[in-house]
Design a protein around this motif. Structure first.
Motif, mmCIF file in Angstrom:
data_model
loop_
_atom_site.group_PDB
_atom_site.id
_atom_site.type_symbol
_atom_site.label_atom_id
_atom_site.label_comp_id
_atom_site.label_asym_id
_atom_site.label_seq_id
_atom_site.Cartn_x
_atom_site.Cartn_y
_atom_site.Cartn_z
ATOM 1 N N GLY A 147 6.553 7.727 5.321
ATOM 2 C CA GLY A 147 7.002 6.367 5.596
ATOM 3 C C GLY A 147 8.271 6.411 6.421
ATOM 4 O O GLY A 147 8.482 7.356 7.195
ATOM 5 N N PHE A 173 9.620 -9.077 5.022
ATOM 6 C CA PHE A 173 8.448 -8.555 4.318
ATOM 7 C C PHE A 173 7.719 -9.716 3.645
ATOM 8 O O PHE A 173 8.352 -10.559 3.014
ATOM 9 C CB PHE A 173 8.870 -7.525 3.272
ATOM 10 C CG PHE A 173 9.192 -6.185 3.871
ATOM 11 C CD1 PHE A 173 8.207 -5.214 4.025
ATOM 12 C CD2 PHE A 173 10.479 -5.888 4.296
ATOM 13 C CE1 PHE A 173 8.499 -3.975 4.585
ATOM 14 C CE2 PHE A 173 10.775 -4.656 4.864
ATOM 15 C CZ PHE A 173 9.783 -3.694 5.007
ATOM 16 N N ASN A 176 0.797 -1.563 12.570
ATOM 17 C CA ASN A 176 1.744 -1.004 11.613
ATOM 18 C C ASN A 176 1.016 -0.918 10.271
ATOM 19 O O ASN A 176 0.530 -1.925 9.759
ATOM 20 C CB ASN A 176 2.945 -1.959 11.537
ATOM 21 C CG ASN A 176 4.004 -1.496 10.546
ATOM 22 O OD1 ASN A 176 3.931 -0.390 10.016
ATOM 23 N ND2 ASN A 176 4.991 -2.359 10.316
ATOM 24 N N ILE A 177 0.916 0.293 9.729
ATOM 25 C CA ILE A 177 0.183 0.474 8.465
ATOM 26 C C ILE A 177 1.164 0.925 7.390
ATOM 27 O O ILE A 177 1.958 1.855 7.617
ATOM 28 C CB ILE A 177 -0.943 1.521 8.622
ATOM 29 C CG1 ILE A 177 -1.906 1.070 9.729
ATOM 30 C CG2 ILE A 177 -1.693 1.715 7.314
ATOM 31 C CD1 ILE A 177 -2.981 2.078 10.061
ATOM 32 N N ASN A 178 1.121 0.278 6.257
ATOM 33 C CA ASN A 178 1.953 0.729 5.137
ATOM 34 C C ASN A 178 1.646 2.207 4.870
ATOM 35 O O ASN A 178 0.477 2.611 4.854
ATOM 36 C CB ASN A 178 1.646 -0.138 3.914
ATOM 37 C CG ASN A 178 2.318 0.387 2.680
ATOM 38 O OD1 ASN A 178 1.809 1.284 2.015
ATOM 39 N ND2 ASN A 178 3.506 -0.118 2.401
ATOM 40 N N ALA A 179 2.680 3.005 4.675
ATOM 41 C CA ALA A 179 2.486 4.456 4.581
ATOM 42 C C ALA A 179 1.701 4.874 3.333
ATOM 43 O O ALA A 179 0.960 5.864 3.370
ATOM 44 C CB ALA A 179 3.842 5.163 4.603
ATOM 45 N N SER A 216 12.502 5.882 1.474
ATOM 46 C CA SER A 216 13.666 5.838 0.594
ATOM 47 C C SER A 216 14.048 7.237 0.132
ATOM 48 O O SER A 216 15.160 7.476 -0.312
ATOM 49 C CB SER A 216 13.362 4.964 -0.628
ATOM 50 O OG SER A 216 12.249 5.475 -1.300
ATOM 51 N N PRO A 226 13.102 2.037 5.460
ATOM 52 C CA PRO A 226 14.538 1.757 5.601
ATOM 53 C C PRO A 226 15.064 2.072 7.017
ATOM 54 O O PRO A 226 15.891 1.328 7.552
ATOM 55 C CB PRO A 226 15.194 2.671 4.556
ATOM 56 C CG PRO A 226 14.119 2.909 3.538
ATOM 57 C CD PRO A 226 12.823 2.919 4.291
ATOM 58 N N LEU A 256 8.942 5.642 13.467
ATOM 59 C CA LEU A 256 8.044 6.468 12.644
ATOM 60 C C LEU A 256 7.524 7.682 13.401
ATOM 61 O O LEU A 256 7.658 8.818 12.949
ATOM 62 C CB LEU A 256 6.852 5.636 12.146
ATOM 63 C CG LEU A 256 7.147 4.572 11.087
ATOM 64 C CD1 LEU A 256 5.851 3.878 10.676
ATOM 65 C CD2 LEU A 256 7.823 5.171 9.859
ATOM 66 N N VAL A 260 -0.361 -5.910 11.368
ATOM 67 C CA VAL A 260 -0.381 -4.981 10.241
ATOM 68 C C VAL A 260 -1.838 -4.617 10.013
ATOM 69 O O VAL A 260 -2.714 -5.486 10.051
ATOM 70 C CB VAL A 260 0.241 -5.616 8.979
ATOM 71 C CG1 VAL A 260 0.077 -4.697 7.771
ATOM 72 C CG2 VAL A 260 1.719 -5.917 9.211
ATOM 73 N N GLY A 309 5.152 -7.373 0.482
ATOM 74 C CA GLY A 309 5.335 -5.925 0.625
ATOM 75 C C GLY A 309 5.000 -5.385 2.012
ATOM 76 O O GLY A 309 5.149 -4.192 2.263
ATOM 77 N N LEU A 310 4.524 -6.259 2.927
ATOM 78 C CA LEU A 310 4.167 -5.800 4.278
ATOM 79 C C LEU A 310 5.146 -6.396 5.288
ATOM 80 O O LEU A 310 5.463 -7.593 5.223
ATOM 81 C CB LEU A 310 2.743 -6.231 4.631
ATOM 82 C CG LEU A 310 1.636 -5.683 3.727
ATOM 83 C CD1 LEU A 310 0.291 -6.307 4.084
ATOM 84 C CD2 LEU A 310 1.558 -4.162 3.813
ATOM 85 N N ARG A 311 5.568 -5.555 6.246
ATOM 86 C CA ARG A 311 6.523 -6.036 7.240
ATOM 87 C C ARG A 311 5.822 -6.924 8.265
ATOM 88 O O ARG A 311 4.834 -6.518 8.876
ATOM 89 C CB ARG A 311 7.156 -4.855 7.981
ATOM 90 C CG ARG A 311 8.327 -5.284 8.890
ATOM 91 C CD ARG A 311 8.792 -4.122 9.747
ATOM 92 N NE ARG A 311 9.172 -2.957 8.960
ATOM 93 C CZ ARG A 311 10.372 -2.779 8.384
ATOM 94 N NH1 ARG A 311 11.317 -3.667 8.530
ATOM 95 N NH2 ARG A 311 10.618 -1.683 7.683
#
Ligand SMILES: Nc1ncnc2c1ncn2[C@@H]1O[C@H](COP(=O)(O)OP(=O)(O)O)[C@@H](O)[C@H]1O
Ligand SMILES: CC(=O)N[C@@H](CCC(=O)OP(=O)(O)O)C(=O)O
Length: 275
Positions: free
Chosen positions: A55, A73, A172-175, A27, A58, A92, A136, A76-78
């Motif tokens: 990250g 999501f 895919n890991i949350n940043a 963001s 968006p 990414l 994830v 909070g995880l895609r």
């Protein structure tokens, strides 16, 4: 054989002692002014090495939209299947990682982009609710030696949060999660989480204000009562986890604040410090 001179030893030591991990959210990335990148370049020139984990949520969502791939999501995880993984990696490790590196190098910093899958940098395993969210990952290990090696060459590492397991499966890991793990494995004292809000906000007597300092037990309370929600949850969870892993302090602050990195390092009351 090349022997290690005193000068090599002392420069390796200075790289080892003066460094921090910075997570930059999707963001914020696009909106960050040149002066922000200038701060990173100056810190590097002075011998303080930033390690960047970025990250790009968006940008991933917008590319998925363009390609007509649905995503949602969950907590909070895609939700990530193989088709989404392809887009996550492309955006990414390709688009965003290279944009940051180009921008840094363009103003005279020396930076190198790495995906968490390069050289087995980030090892991962499926998250506990993988049945719901798919590919994830949670981080099981970070090859700190690889990051140290890049820093010893005087390059600023810029890391995309994608992981691999022993079978070569990508995750895919949350940043925020990836940044917390990188900070803990590298053994840095400080993790700076740069985002689009001035810190953790709390409403007291009808007035919303930034909490300058917050403890982990206050955080648990704020999650439970809904004052911390959405994208702030992985930040504070990653903060608490990396502090258990030895990181002394996590600061969440707004990238748009002038000179924000240096002010945090000088101990100024800016953003929220998690202690
Ligand atoms: N207590 C809180 N204080 C500040 N922001 C919060 C809070 N709880 C939830 N948020 C939300 O968290 C968002 C930051 O997370 P996110 O959008 O995922 O940022 P990034 O892209 O930097 O990772 C804020 O824009 C805000 O909407
Ligand atoms: C599992 C998961 O949700 N991964 C994130 C990775 C990017 C990210 O975390 O970017 P921000 O920091 O901009 O939110 C995603 O797919 O959006």
């Amino acid at each position: 054989m090349r022997t290690v001179s005193e000068q090599d030893k002392s420069s390796a030591l200075s790289v080892q002692t003066r460094r921090f991990v910075m997570k930059c959210g999707g963001s914020t990335l696009a909106a960050l002014p040149d002066s922000f990148y200038g701060q990173l370049q100056q810190l590097q020139a002075e011998g303080t090495m930033p390690v960047i984990v970025h990250g790009g949520g968006p940008a991933i969502s917008s590319m998925l939209d363009k390609l007509g791939i649905e995503s949602e999501f969950i907590g909070g995880l895609r939700k990530t299947d193989e088709a989404v993984l392809d887009v996550v990696e492309m955006v990414l490790a390709g688009q965003i990682n290279k944009q940051i590196v180009r921008r840094l190098n363009g103003i005279g910093a020396a930076s190198i982009g790495l995906s968490g899958t390069d050289g087995g940098l980030i090892q991962a395993r499926p998250v506990a609710n993988a049945a719901e969210v798919g590919y994830v990952g949670d981080v099981t290990q970070v090859d700190a030696g690889l990051i140290e090696g890049v820093m010893a060459l005087q390059y600023m590492p810029v890391i995309a949060p994608i992981g691999l397991d022993n079978n070569g499966q990508r995750y895919n890991i949350n940043a925020d999660t990836a940044a917390g793990a990188v900070a803990a494995y590298l053994g840095v004292e400080q993790l700076l989480v740069i985002t689009d809000v001035p810190g953790i906000m709390k409403t007291e007597q009808g007035v919303k204000a930034v909490l300058p300092v917050v403890t982990t037990s206050e955080i648990e309370e704020m999650i439970a009562n809904g004052e911390i929600y959405g994208g702030m949850i992985p930040k504070v969870r990653a903060a608490m986890q990396c502090m258990e892993g030895g990181v002394k302090e996590v600061v969440i602050a707004d990238g748009a604040e002038p000179n924000v990195l240096r002010r945090i390092m000088a101990g100024e009351a800016i953003g929220t410090r998690i202690v």
